[in-house]
Design an enzyme around this catalytic site. Structure first.
Site, PDB file in Angstrom:
ATOM      1  N   HIS A 117     -18.604   4.522   4.818  1.00 59.19           N
ATOM      2  CA  HIS A 117     -17.548   5.504   4.613  1.00 59.19           C
ATOM      3  C   HIS A 117     -16.199   5.102   5.200  1.00 59.19           C
ATOM      4  CE1 HIS A 117     -15.815   9.461   4.179  1.00 59.19           C
ATOM      5  NE2 HIS A 117     -15.664   9.612   5.470  1.00 59.19           N
TER       6      HIS A 117
ATOM      7  N   LEU B  76      -1.655   7.111   2.373  1.00 57.30           N
ATOM      8  CA  LEU B  76      -0.983   7.966   3.343  1.00 57.30           C
ATOM      9  C   LEU B  76      -0.145   7.138   4.318  1.00 57.30           C
ATOM     10  CD1 LEU B  76      -0.726  10.847   3.837  1.00 57.30           C
ATOM     11  CD2 LEU B  76      -3.015  10.881   4.797  1.00 57.30           C
TER      12      LEU B  76
ATOM     13  N   ARG C 150     -21.620  11.927  13.387  1.00 53.63           N
ATOM     14  CA  ARG C 150     -22.009  11.217  12.175  1.00 53.63           C
ATOM     15  C   ARG C 150     -22.950  10.048  12.408  1.00 53.63           C
ATOM     16  NH1 ARG C 150     -16.130  11.136   9.103  1.00 53.63           N
ATOM     17  NH2 ARG C 150     -16.134  13.367   8.708  1.00 53.63           N
TER      18      ARG C 150
ATOM     19  N   GLY D 135       0.972   3.891   3.959  1.00 51.11           N
ATOM     20  CA  GLY D 135       2.014   3.097   3.307  1.00 51.11           C
ATOM     21  C   GLY D 135       3.142   3.950   2.749  1.00 51.11           C
TER      22      GLY D 135
ATOM     23  N   LEU E 274      -6.895  10.746   8.674  1.00 49.82           N
ATOM     24  CA  LEU E 274      -5.678  11.156   7.961  1.00 49.82           C
ATOM     25  C   LEU E 274      -4.557  11.218   8.981  1.00 49.82           C
ATOM     26  CD1 LEU E 274      -6.961  14.066   5.665  1.00 49.82           C
ATOM     27  CD2 LEU E 274      -6.384  11.736   4.982  1.00 49.82           C
TER      28      LEU E 274
ATOM     29  N   GLY F 212       0.834  -1.194   0.000  1.00 44.54           N
ATOM     30  CA  GLY F 212       0.000   0.000   0.000  1.00 44.54           C
ATOM     31  C   GLY F 212       0.864   1.237   0.000  1.00 44.54           C
TER      32      GLY F 212
HETATM   33  C1  LIG Z   1     -14.535  10.469   0.645  1.00 42.75           C
HETATM   34  C2  LIG Z   1     -13.707  10.386   1.891  1.00 42.75           C
HETATM   35  C3  LIG Z   1     -13.369  11.537   2.581  1.00 42.75           C
HETATM   36  C4  LIG Z   1     -12.579  11.465   3.723  1.00 42.75           C
HETATM   37  N1  LIG Z   1     -12.279  12.613   4.382  1.00 42.75           N
HETATM   38  C5  LIG Z   1     -11.472  12.565   5.465  1.00 42.75           C
HETATM   39  C6  LIG Z   1     -11.090  13.757   6.144  1.00 42.75           C
HETATM   40  O1  LIG Z   1     -11.485  14.865   5.766  1.00 42.75           O
HETATM   41  N2  LIG Z   1     -10.273  13.665   7.205  1.00 42.75           N
HETATM   42  C7  LIG Z   1      -9.796  12.459   7.636  1.00 42.75           C
HETATM   43  O2  LIG Z   1      -9.030  12.437   8.596  1.00 42.75           O
HETATM   44  N3  LIG Z   1     -10.135  11.313   7.016  1.00 42.75           N
HETATM   45  C8  LIG Z   1     -10.962  11.331   5.945  1.00 42.75           C
HETATM   46  N4  LIG Z   1     -11.306  10.156   5.324  1.00 42.75           N
HETATM   47  C9  LIG Z   1     -10.697   8.897   5.737  1.00 42.75           C
HETATM   48  C10 LIG Z   1      -9.254   8.793   5.265  1.00 42.75           C
HETATM   49  O3  LIG Z   1      -9.138   9.342   3.979  1.00 42.75           O
HETATM   50  C11 LIG Z   1      -8.751   7.355   5.203  1.00 42.75           C
HETATM   51  O4  LIG Z   1      -9.051   6.690   6.367  1.00 42.75           O
HETATM   52  C12 LIG Z   1      -7.245   7.306   5.026  1.00 42.75           C
HETATM   53  O5  LIG Z   1      -6.848   8.108   3.966  1.00 42.75           O
HETATM   54  C13 LIG Z   1      -6.759   5.899   4.822  1.00 42.75           C
HETATM   55  O6  LIG Z   1      -5.388   5.901   4.457  1.00 42.75           O
HETATM   56  P1  LIG Z   1      -4.607   4.545   4.261  1.00 42.75           P
HETATM   57  O7  LIG Z   1      -3.220   4.913   3.906  1.00 42.75           O
HETATM   58  O8  LIG Z   1      -4.801   3.689   5.459  1.00 42.75           O
HETATM   59  O9  LIG Z   1      -5.325   3.801   3.069  1.00 42.75           O
HETATM   60  P2  LIG Z   1      -5.533   4.169   1.508  1.00 42.75           P
HETATM   61  O10 LIG Z   1      -5.287   5.583   1.220  1.00 42.75           O
HETATM   62  O11 LIG Z   1      -6.834   3.578   1.128  1.00 42.75           O
HETATM   63  O12 LIG Z   1      -4.379   3.379   0.775  1.00 42.75           O
HETATM   64  C14 LIG Z   1      -4.443   2.006   0.564  1.00 42.75           C
HETATM   65  C15 LIG Z   1      -3.255   1.587  -0.265  1.00 42.75           C
HETATM   66  O13 LIG Z   1      -3.183   0.175  -0.287  1.00 42.75           O
HETATM   67  C16 LIG Z   1      -3.070  -0.292  -1.602  1.00 42.75           C
HETATM   68  N5  LIG Z   1      -3.705  -1.594  -1.656  1.00 42.75           N
HETATM   69  C17 LIG Z   1      -4.922  -1.968  -1.194  1.00 42.75           C
HETATM   70  N6  LIG Z   1      -5.111  -3.277  -1.376  1.00 42.75           N
HETATM   71  C18 LIG Z   1      -4.011  -3.748  -1.957  1.00 42.75           C
HETATM   72  C19 LIG Z   1      -3.620  -5.026  -2.401  1.00 42.75           C
HETATM   73  N7  LIG Z   1      -4.395  -6.101  -2.234  1.00 42.75           N
HETATM   74  N8  LIG Z   1      -2.403  -5.139  -2.973  1.00 42.75           N
HETATM   75  C20 LIG Z   1      -1.570  -4.071  -3.131  1.00 42.75           C
HETATM   76  N9  LIG Z   1      -1.900  -2.854  -2.713  1.00 42.75           N
HETATM   77  C21 LIG Z   1      -3.100  -2.687  -2.139  1.00 42.75           C
HETATM   78  C22 LIG Z   1      -3.702   0.761  -2.467  1.00 42.75           C
HETATM   79  O14 LIG Z   1      -3.161   0.690  -3.752  1.00 42.75           O
HETATM   80  C23 LIG Z   1      -3.316   2.025  -1.719  1.00 42.75           C
HETATM   81  O15 LIG Z   1      -2.032   2.424  -2.122  1.00 42.75           O
HETATM   82  C24 LIG Z   1     -12.128  10.211   4.193  1.00 42.75           C
HETATM   83  C25 LIG Z   1     -12.491   9.058   3.512  1.00 42.75           C
HETATM   84  C26 LIG Z   1     -13.320   9.133   2.406  1.00 42.75           C
HETATM   85  C27 LIG Z   1     -13.837   7.872   1.808  1.00 42.75           C
END
Ligand SMILES: Cc1cc2nc3c(=O)[nH]c(=O)nc-3n(C[C@H](O)[C@H](O)[C@H](O)COP(=O)(O)OP(=O)(O)OC[C@H]3O[C@@H](n4cnc5c(N)ncnc54)[C@H](O)[C@@H]3O)c2cc1C
Ligand code: FES
Lengths: 637, 247
Positions: free
Chosen positions: A401, A43, A330, A45, A441, A40
């Site tokens: 969400h 943010l 929410r 990863g 985030l 991943g």
């Molecule tokens: C529309 C929306 C608005 C939001 N607004 C806010 C906000 O204003 N403030 C806030 O704090 N949070 C907000 N959130 C929540 C927040 O954006 C997420 O919780 C956070 O960005 C998750 O980050 P992450 O790095 O964990 O995952 P992600 O950003 O989802 O990254 C996942 C990564 O894993 C990779 N991946 C997934 N599965 C596989 C696989 N099987 N093999 C290889 N790679 C894989 C993907 O390619 C990606 O690179 C919002 C969410 C949504 C849906």
């Protein structure tokens, strides 16, 4: 196995410092001898991969998008929280800790939540340093806005694109390490299996999505940062590719899954308007600052919204929660919308929405003020619906969400498989039963930048003696063969149903029985339905094209297999928890006026599920001890 | 609603592609164009044909993954939008809709409507960052940045990396993309220490990837979903001259 969260000793305020001063470190010369896989590049990863590489580790990073500059994190609009107290409004680490713990309805660990608040300030410093153009005041200092569920202004933002800016900053740091040859990046590669050897995570099986080629990759530790799994509902605010596959594979290999059913349903998304719809677009929650939410009082109302007189409207949030009104948290807002919709009071063609009305604030503040505050959102609304929301109310509806649940991790963010870590939305750690806006985030970033790069060392010191890990081990070969068989089975199935049609049906089951409100009979029914849908999938699914080419139907099909399994565990978890807390509302457990009834005597624990075989999950409880804040009833009345 | 799609089909980068016709009925105005393709794909699968491959992820105009030509325009007829934001209400019943991948030698075709934009990543890798490790940051408010500068920087940083600027340019130039990153970072105090090397290295990589020169036609700013304007390129050119002289 007994769950040990490994919470450090000392007073709450000193725990992280104590950990930092006592954990074992790997010296820089030795880091070069250690390989780490990061799955991943969202943010969590990207920040982990970049920081691990800066430290000296050899990193391989994988994502399924065409470039690490895209991940679901990019879609976050609202902002990121930090207890900087720049507004001089009484904010500090303790208050943020308190808000988050309360917001999560006392179903998270005190020590983790405190650390989240403690590291929030340094994170803003860090992102500013990386060139994030946060919003500023005229004097040049950083600006803040407020967000639901708290009374201070602690949210930092970059226009309506905060997630994009934070992700691009992490991506830039990752790019720097790719250029320095410290990170090997694999885009359009999807993880298919986690390889565990003698109880330790040793690598992954990966599929090149363009050629279909399967390869093995070994490492001394594997970090999962694969994001949330709310796409199990089919319709959600998540990006189309979001999936549960990597964490589910890890679960089946022995990683416990915590609070799988805790899903945040966001109150302000655009409603579904047809069967063919593919996603629900989020409208920023900030709209609730000036918009008033209502439904007509009469089920058979046919008039246009403007023609409905005031006394025939039900401003139900203002009526039920006078203190917070349209800004109620929410979960509460979503449930209230569902109640109105279930009573047949919904608006729109499918009667599945409620009105979000700006009429009064336009009258009070003038159209220009509303334009300057929300212009881009109104434009976006018009682009999607064709409707001018300055003239008539928006129609909004709740949508899946965010996954509070995820892989169980200890204070070091390690799962129950030694050497396998989980960071960002794919772990369960900090949000309890409900996440506060702008906290995720934050969580994804501090996991990746500050916590994991240190805690992983505590594990890796013992790995120095291991030496290079070969992929010749039979466990790698076996895993690869299994994956190959799975894909061949899928492509040769020659059934009659498309992947999407089955996923849509799964989504309907989950939306009906395992979303905003749940009950015993419904959950039991859902479990049976999911099982039979799973059988149907294997008998009837049809996928065309080849295994060894870019085949998006095949990608979706393989993800759906895992959704069909995790869905069952989500229902099992919701069924086991005979209380209502946060986003988990069990209809049997409510106060006479319909509020959630939490049961601290019997359910003050994290449910961590062990996989023992198909449909066979066993529950382990991590008891939550609240030493610093006594759980109170979460009232927003 | 019924539409007559003409879609570019090409199995992979090694074979020759061609347009194929698909008549699709049972659509409705509120569907997005990508949903219409989903709908078509379900039908194709049932008929034992391969689904049309196209890139997409967020489907709300921010990730930049979607993108192809719709009736000859990158991201379709409207200005400043993404492919995923095109809805069927922008077409008339029975219209012919021509879909083909972005055309640029630096964006080789992967399959059907999908292209490889990794050249953008390689440009960023040459200096689209601030060289500061995690842990080195100073207190955020200790460096003041005027609102005007911050807002300008944000409007440059907003680029979603979709590639429409390249696709629409008759020279297939990546100048808008490259300038946006240069200007985003160069206009912030944090980015200034590396201003010259960043500018020179990004431009050099842009050329190495085979992108053409800016023709100052301005087609890019019309298609850019984030409204990044042509003046961004002018500013990059100025920075480039400055860097060449002063570096
Ligand atoms: C529309 C929306 C608005 C939001 N607004 C806010 C906000 O204003 N403030 C806030 O704090 N949070 C907000 N959130 C929540 C927040 O954006 C997420 O919780 C956070 O960005 C998750 O980050 P992450 O790095 O964990 O995952 P992600 O950003 O989802 O990254 C996942 C990564 O894993 C990779 N991946 C997934 N599965 C596989 C696989 N099987 N093999 C290889 N790679 C894989 C993907 O390619 C990606 O690179 C919002 C969410 C949504 C849906
Ligand atoms: S799919 Fe993300 S911008 Fe279109």
């Amino acid at each position: 196995m007994k769950l040990d969260a490994k919470i450090p000793d000392g007073d709450l305020k000193d725990k992280w410092k104590n950990y930092q001063s006592t954990c074992r470190l790997v010296n820089p010369a030795n880091k070069r001898k250690l390989d780490v896989i990061v799955v991943g590049s969202g943010l969590a990863g990207a920040s982990a991969a970049a920081t691990l590489a800066e430290g000296g580790y050899n990193v391989k990073c994988f994502c399924f998008q065409d470039t690490p500059r895209r991940a679901h994190s990019i879609a976050a609009q609202g902002g990121v929280n930090a207890a900087k107290n720049y507004q001089n409004d009484g904010d500090n680490t303790w208050r943020m800790f308190h808000d988050t713990l309360k917001g999560g309805d006392f179903r998270s660990r005190e020590a983790n939540v405190y650390r989240l608040a403690e590291l929030s300030g340094p994170l803003i410093d860090h992102f500013t340093m990386q060139g994030v153009p946060f919003a500023r005041e005229y004097g040049g200092v950083l600006a803040n806005r407020s967000f639901g569920g708290v009374q201070v202004q602690r949210t930092f933002y970059a226009r309506g694109q905060t997630g994009q800016q934070l992700l691009l900053a992490s991506y830039s740091q990752l790019s720097r390490q790719i250029e320095a040859k410290k990170v090997q990046m694999f885009s359009r590669h999807e993880i298919q299996e986690i390889v565990v050897i003698e109880g330790k995570a040793r690598g992954v099986v990966v599929r090149d999505m363009i050629t279909g080629e399967l390869t093995n990759h070994s490492a001394h530790a594997v970090v999962l940062a694969t994001g949330g799994y709310s796409k199990v509902f089919f319709l959600s605010t998540l990006a189309m590719g979001c999936n549960a596959s990597a964490i589910w594979k890890a679960h089946k290999k022995g990683a416990y899954f915590a609070s799988p059913s805790f899903t945040q349903i966001h109150p302000t998304a655009l409603p579904q308007n047809s069967e063919t719809q593919s996603k629900l677009t989020l409208m920023s929650e900030s709209l609730r600052n000036d918009g008033r939410i209502w439904v007509p009082k009469d089920k058979n109302e046919k008039r246009a919204p403007a023609a409905i007189p005031e006394e025939e409207r039900d401003y139900y949030l203002e009526r039920k929660y006078p203190a917070f009104g349209n800004l109620a948290p929410r979960d509460i807002s979503s449930r209230a919308a569902k109640e109105s919709i279930d009573q047949g009071l919904g608006v729109g063609e499918l009667k599945n929405a409620v009105y979000l009305d700006f009429k009064d604030s336009i009258a009070r503040l003038g159209i220009n003020v509303i334009k300057s505050r929300y212009g881009n959102l109104f434009d976006m609304y018009k682009k999607i619906t064709g409707i001018d929301a300055y003239k008539e109310p928006m129609k909004i509806s709740p949508a899946p969400h965010f996954s509070m649940g995820g892989l169980w991790v200890d204070y070091e963010l390690m799962t129950t498989i030694p050497g396998l870590f989980a960071i960002g939305e794919c772990n369960f750690a900090d949000h309890g039963a409900n996440r506060l806006g702008a906290n995720s985030l934050l969580q994804a970033s501090i996991d990746g930048y500050f916590i994991l790069p240190l805690t992983i060392g505590n594990y890796l010191t013992d790995e120095l003696k291991t030496g290079k890990i070969s992929t010749d081990h039979p466990a790698f070969k076996e895993a690869l063969v299994n994956v190959k068989t799975k894909f061949e089975k899928l492509i040769n199935n020659n059934g009659t149903e498309t992947v999407d049609s089955i996923h849509r049906r799964l989504g309907k089951i989950m939306w009906k029985e395992c979303a905003m409100s749940r009950n015993e009979a419904g959950l039991k029914k859902a479990i049976l339905e999911i099982k039979s849908l799973r059988t149907e999938f294997y008998n009837k699914v049809k996928i065309t094209g080849l295994v060894n080419e870019y085949n998006q139907e095949l990608d979706k099909g393989s993800r759906l297999i895992d959704f069909l399994e995790i869905a069952e565990l989500m229902c099992v978890d919701a069924l086991e928890r005979n209380e209502s807390c946060g986003a988990h509302f069990r209809e049997e457990f409510q106060t006479p006026d319909g509020e959630a009834l939490r049961d601290d005597d019997n359910f003050s624990y994290v449910s961590a599920w062990e996989f023992r075989g198909e449909s066979d999950f066993s529950l382990h409880k991590e008891v939550l001890n609240f030493e610093y804040i006594k759980p109170t009833v979460r009232s927003y009345k | 609603m019924k539409l007559n799609f003409k879609i570019w089909r090409q199995d992979n980068s090694q074979v020759v592609g061609d347009f194929k016709n698909y008549e699709v009925s049972g659509l409705n105005e509120d569907m997005s164009l990508l949903e219409a393709l989903d709908y078509l794909n379900e039908d194709l699968v049932k008929k034992d044909e391969k689904a049309v491959a196209f890139d997409h992820d967020c489907r709300e105009g921010i990730c930049g993954q979607c993108g192809f030509f719709i009736n000859g325009r990158a991201h379709g007829a409207g200005n400043n939008q993404t492919t995923c934001q095109v809805h069927l209400r922008s077409f008339k019943d029975n219209d012919t809709v021509l879909l083909e991948p972005f055309r640029a030698s630096s964006f080789p075709i992967v399959k059907d409507l999908i292209v490889d934009r990794s050249s953008f990543d390689r440009i960023i890798q040459k200096g689209g960052f601030v060289s500061a490790n995690t842990g080195t940051a100073v207190e955020a408010n200790s460096i003041l940045i005027g609102k005007k500068d911050a807002d300008y920087s944000m409007s440059m940083a907003a680029c979603i990396g979709c590639g429409a600027c390249v696709a629409t340019c008759k020279n297939a130039s990546a100048a808008l993309f490259t300038s946006a990153k240069i200007n985003h970072l160069n206009s912030l105090p944090q980015g200034q220490p590396e201003e010259y090397s960043r500018t020179i290295n990004l431009v050099a990589q842009m050329e190495a990837e085979g992108f053409g020169h800016c023709s100052f036609t301005g087609a890019c700013e019309i298609e850019c979903p984030e409204h990044i304007s042509l003046s961004s390129i002018a500013k990059m050119n100025f920075s480039y001259m400055k860097a060449k002289i002063l570096n």
